[in-house]
Design a protein around this motif. Structure first.
Motif, PDB file in Angstrom:
ATOM      1  N   LYS A 260      31.345 107.324  20.867  1.00 41.73           N
ATOM      2  CA  LYS A 260      31.029 107.512  19.439  1.00 41.73           C
ATOM      3  C   LYS A 260      32.261 107.329  18.549  1.00 41.73           C
ATOM      4  N   LYS A 261      33.058 106.315  18.888  1.00 43.65           N
ATOM      5  CA  LYS A 261      34.256 106.020  18.101  1.00 43.65           C
ATOM      6  C   LYS A 261      33.899 105.065  16.975  1.00 43.65           C
ATOM      7  N   VAL A 262      33.429 105.601  15.876  1.00 42.37           N
ATOM      8  CA  VAL A 262      32.911 104.782  14.778  1.00 42.37           C
ATOM      9  C   VAL A 262      34.001 103.910  14.155  1.00 42.37           C
ATOM     10  N   PRO A 320      23.847 102.468  35.003  1.00 41.77           N
ATOM     11  CA  PRO A 320      22.877 103.551  34.781  1.00 41.77           C
ATOM     12  C   PRO A 320      22.583 103.831  33.308  1.00 41.77           C
ATOM     13  N   PHE A 321      23.473 103.415  32.415  1.00 40.27           N
ATOM     14  CA  PHE A 321      23.241 103.658  30.987  1.00 40.27           C
ATOM     15  C   PHE A 321      22.274 102.637  30.379  1.00 40.27           C
ATOM     16  N   ILE A 322      21.920 101.589  31.135  1.00 42.28           N
ATOM     17  CA  ILE A 322      20.877 100.641  30.716  1.00 42.28           C
ATOM     18  C   ILE A 322      19.677 100.915  31.610  1.00 42.28           C
ATOM     19  N   ASN A 323      18.683 101.517  31.066  1.00 41.84           N
ATOM     20  CA  ASN A 323      17.544 101.962  31.871  1.00 41.84           C
ATOM     21  C   ASN A 323      16.231 101.753  31.117  1.00 41.84           C
ATOM     22  N   GLU A 324      15.144 102.202  31.734  1.00 38.68           N
ATOM     23  CA  GLU A 324      13.809 101.994  31.145  1.00 38.68           C
ATOM     24  C   GLU A 324      13.649 102.703  29.801  1.00 38.68           C
ATOM     25  N   ASN A 325      14.573 103.604  29.494  1.00 39.65           N
ATOM     26  CA  ASN A 325      14.485 104.352  28.253  1.00 39.65           C
ATOM     27  C   ASN A 325      15.073 103.608  27.049  1.00 39.65           C
ATOM     28  N   ASN A 326      15.874 102.546  27.330  1.00 37.30           N
ATOM     29  CA  ASN A 326      16.502 101.846  26.198  1.00 37.30           C
ATOM     30  C   ASN A 326      16.584 100.331  26.338  1.00 37.30           C
ATOM     31  N   VAL A 327      16.230  99.791  27.517  1.00 35.40           N
ATOM     32  CA  VAL A 327      16.440  98.364  27.764  1.00 35.40           C
ATOM     33  C   VAL A 327      15.661  97.475  26.800  1.00 35.40           C
ATOM     34  N   ILE A 328      14.442  97.855  26.472  1.00 35.62           N
ATOM     35  CA  ILE A 328      13.633  97.024  25.565  1.00 35.62           C
ATOM     36  C   ILE A 328      14.243  97.015  24.167  1.00 35.62           C
ATOM     37  N   GLU A 329      14.657  98.208  23.695  1.00 36.71           N
ATOM     38  CA  GLU A 329      15.222  98.296  22.344  1.00 36.71           C
ATOM     39  C   GLU A 329      16.570  97.576  22.238  1.00 36.71           C
ATOM     40  N   LEU A 330      17.376  97.662  23.309  1.00 39.84           N
ATOM     41  CA  LEU A 330      18.646  96.939  23.304  1.00 39.84           C
ATOM     42  C   LEU A 330      18.407  95.427  23.264  1.00 39.84           C
ATOM     43  N   ILE A 354      24.680  96.668  14.817  1.00 35.34           N
ATOM     44  CA  ILE A 354      24.588  96.670  16.283  1.00 35.34           C
ATOM     45  C   ILE A 354      25.405  97.822  16.856  1.00 35.34           C
ATOM     46  N   ALA A 355      26.612  97.996  16.348  1.00 36.98           N
ATOM     47  CA  ALA A 355      27.495  99.052  16.849  1.00 36.98           C
ATOM     48  C   ALA A 355      26.863 100.432  16.683  1.00 36.98           C
ATOM     49  N   LEU A 356      26.297 100.691  15.503  1.00 38.87           N
ATOM     50  CA  LEU A 356      25.707 102.012  15.245  1.00 38.87           C
ATOM     51  C   LEU A 356      24.447 102.232  16.077  1.00 38.87           C
ATOM     52  N   GLN A 357      23.618 101.194  16.196  1.00 34.07           N
ATOM     53  CA  GLN A 357      22.404 101.335  17.003  1.00 34.07           C
ATOM     54  C   GLN A 357      22.741 101.561  18.474  1.00 34.07           C
ATOM     55  N   THR A 358      23.808 100.924  18.940  1.00 34.46           N
ATOM     56  CA  THR A 358      24.193 101.051  20.345  1.00 34.46           C
ATOM     57  C   THR A 358      24.590 102.477  20.667  1.00 34.46           C
ATOM     58  N   ILE A 359      25.240 103.162  19.731  1.00 31.30           N
ATOM     59  CA  ILE A 359      25.589 104.571  19.940  1.00 31.30           C
ATOM     60  C   ILE A 359      24.323 105.367  20.273  1.00 31.30           C
ATOM     61  N   ILE A 360      23.296 105.174  19.474  1.00 23.27           N
ATOM     62  CA  ILE A 360      22.048 105.923  19.649  1.00 23.27           C
ATOM     63  C   ILE A 360      21.390 105.564  20.966  1.00 23.27           C
ATOM     64  N   LEU A 361      21.344 104.264  21.274  1.00 21.60           N
ATOM     65  CA  LEU A 361      20.574 103.811  22.431  1.00 21.60           C
ATOM     66  C   LEU A 361      21.206 104.147  23.780  1.00 21.60           C
ATOM     67  N   ILE A 362      22.518 104.008  23.917  1.00 23.34           N
ATOM     68  CA  ILE A 362      23.091 104.249  25.247  1.00 23.34           C
ATOM     69  C   ILE A 362      23.467 105.718  25.469  1.00 23.34           C
ATOM     70  N   THR A 363      23.453 106.529  24.421  1.00 26.20           N
ATOM     71  CA  THR A 363      23.703 107.974  24.609  1.00 26.20           C
ATOM     72  C   THR A 363      22.396 108.753  24.683  1.00 26.20           C
ATOM     73  N   ARG A 364      21.281 108.025  24.602  1.00 23.09           N
ATOM     74  CA  ARG A 364      19.964 108.676  24.699  1.00 23.09           C
ATOM     75  C   ARG A 364      19.750 109.152  26.126  1.00 23.09           C
ATOM     76  N   LYS A 365      19.309 110.362  26.254  1.00 24.61           N
ATOM     77  CA  LYS A 365      19.097 110.926  27.586  1.00 24.61           C
ATOM     78  C   LYS A 365      17.776 110.411  28.177  1.00 24.61           C
ATOM     79  N   LYS A 366      17.774 110.276  29.497  1.00 26.77           N
ATOM     80  CA  LYS A 366      16.557 109.833  30.177  1.00 26.77           C
ATOM     81  C   LYS A 366      15.461 110.891  30.060  1.00 26.77           C
TER      82      LYS A 366
END
Length: 366
Positions: A260-262, A320-330, A354-366
């Protein structure tokens, strides 16, 4: 150039040789297939066969062989001047002298025009008509290889159509196209189409062993990563190549987003925004491929993954940070960004988003 210099494509070579042997060479041919499959290499080898492998072909300056290709208008050219292939003949011969496998991006770099749109002008068609109206200097075929005919503007396309409808005597046109759907239907209907497939992985692997001297493991990895394209295989071998740069930027994006290094992400987006639009588009395509590869890596099926050793080492921890919970949105995020950049959106806004959305998507918990 000999057919033996073409990577793979044995069936295509046999088909083309048969046309010559049986004297059934069409007056107009349309060579199609994925980028890097060797369409241009096949066209140049076929032209060499038609012209009897003359010594004049050694430097591609045979008087009965004419190349036509997209060009740009340089600031030094007059306002009334329509650029033609002759204006860039030196750059063209230099590029094809290095080999028959190249991309539009390489050509644009060769002529110093990465951010311009290259086209085949009406002036080019007029010049071809004049050249091909002359008798063959060697008493045989006259051959015209047009690379990327889909880049013809409408004026040029209509003039070429007339030339195909009333072809000069003993003239062979070879149109080498990446996207034949962009050609006029009337042009397509006046050509005999040849569809070439991607190069077999085994053929690329063998060529890497024999022509580049790679060890067996590296040749195997590069061949799979190339996905049937000799161009991609060559790109993977280049030290400091663009793919390595894109990998570094992708890894940087993900690390900064996870932490989260903005402020660093803002610097990242500004640096990417400074690229030309074509390079930005290539980077977005690369990022989307990395999303796919890291997602597939989670299935522990090596045959489904196509990564370099460096990309695979990164995936061991990151996948592991690219999973079924975020792969479609990414995936959708990068695809949307690609559309936006193609439509001339503000690149700084696109990449910071892209940078801001990526923070949300890859830090989302399974």
């Amino acid at each position: 150039m000999q057919f033996s210099e073409v990577i793979g494509q044995e069936n295509a070579i046999q088909q083309l040789r048969q046309l010559i042997e049986e004297e059934r060479v069409p007056h107009a041919m349309l060579f199609c297939g994925p980028q890097g499959c060797g369409k241009m290499a096949l066209a140049m080898a076929f032209a060499s066969e038609l012209l009897g492998h003359s010594p004049l072909l050694r430097h591609w300056n045979h008087p009965d062989l004419h190349f036509s290709y997209p060009t740009i208008k340089k600031p030094s050219m007059g306002s009334e001047h329509q650029p033609t292939s002759d204006d860039f003949a030196g750059e063209w011969r230099e590029m094809i002298g290095e080999g028959p496998y190249f991309s539009l991006e390489q050509w644009m770099t060769q002529i110093g025009a990465e951010n311009q749109q290259a086209v085949i002008t009406g002036g080019e068609s007029d010049q071809l008509s004049r050249k091909l109206a002359l008798k063959s200097s060697q008493g045989g075929y006259k051959v015209c290889i047009m690379w990327l005919p889909e880049r013809m503007n409408l004026t040029s396309a209509n003039k070429i159509l007339k030339l195909l409808e009333e072809p000069p005597e003993q003239t062979a046109f070879i149109l080498v196209s990446e996207d034949p759907t962009r050609l006029l239907e009337t042009i397509r209907s006046r050509t005999q189409r040849f569809d070439f497939k991607r190069i077999a992985d085994a053929d690329i692997e063998q060529a890497l062993l024999e022509r580049r001297g790679l060890d067996a493991d590296t040749a195997y990895r590069v061949a799979r990563l190339a996905n049937g394209s000799w161009l991609e295989a060559l790109n993977a071998l280049r030290a400091g190549n663009e793919s390595q740069m894109f990998f570094d930027l992708f890894a940087m994006l993900m690390r900064y987003a996870y932490s989260k290094k903005v402020r660093e992400l803002k610097k990242w987006s500004d640096s990417v925004a400074a690229f030309g639009r074509e390079k930005q588009k290539r980077m977005l395509v690369y990022c989307n491929r990395m999303v796919r590869e890291n997602f597939m890596y989670n299935f522990h099926a090596p045959e489904l993954c196509y990564m370099t050793l460096g990309e695979e080492n990164f995936a061991k921890r990151f996948a592991p940070f690219i999973n079924e919970n975020n792969v479609i949105e990414l995936t959708e995020m990068f695809e949307k960004a690609l559309r936006d950049i193609s439509q001339n959106a503000n690149s700084k806004m696109v990449f910071f988003d892209i940078a801001l959305q990526t923070i949300i998507l890859i830090t989302r918990k399974k």
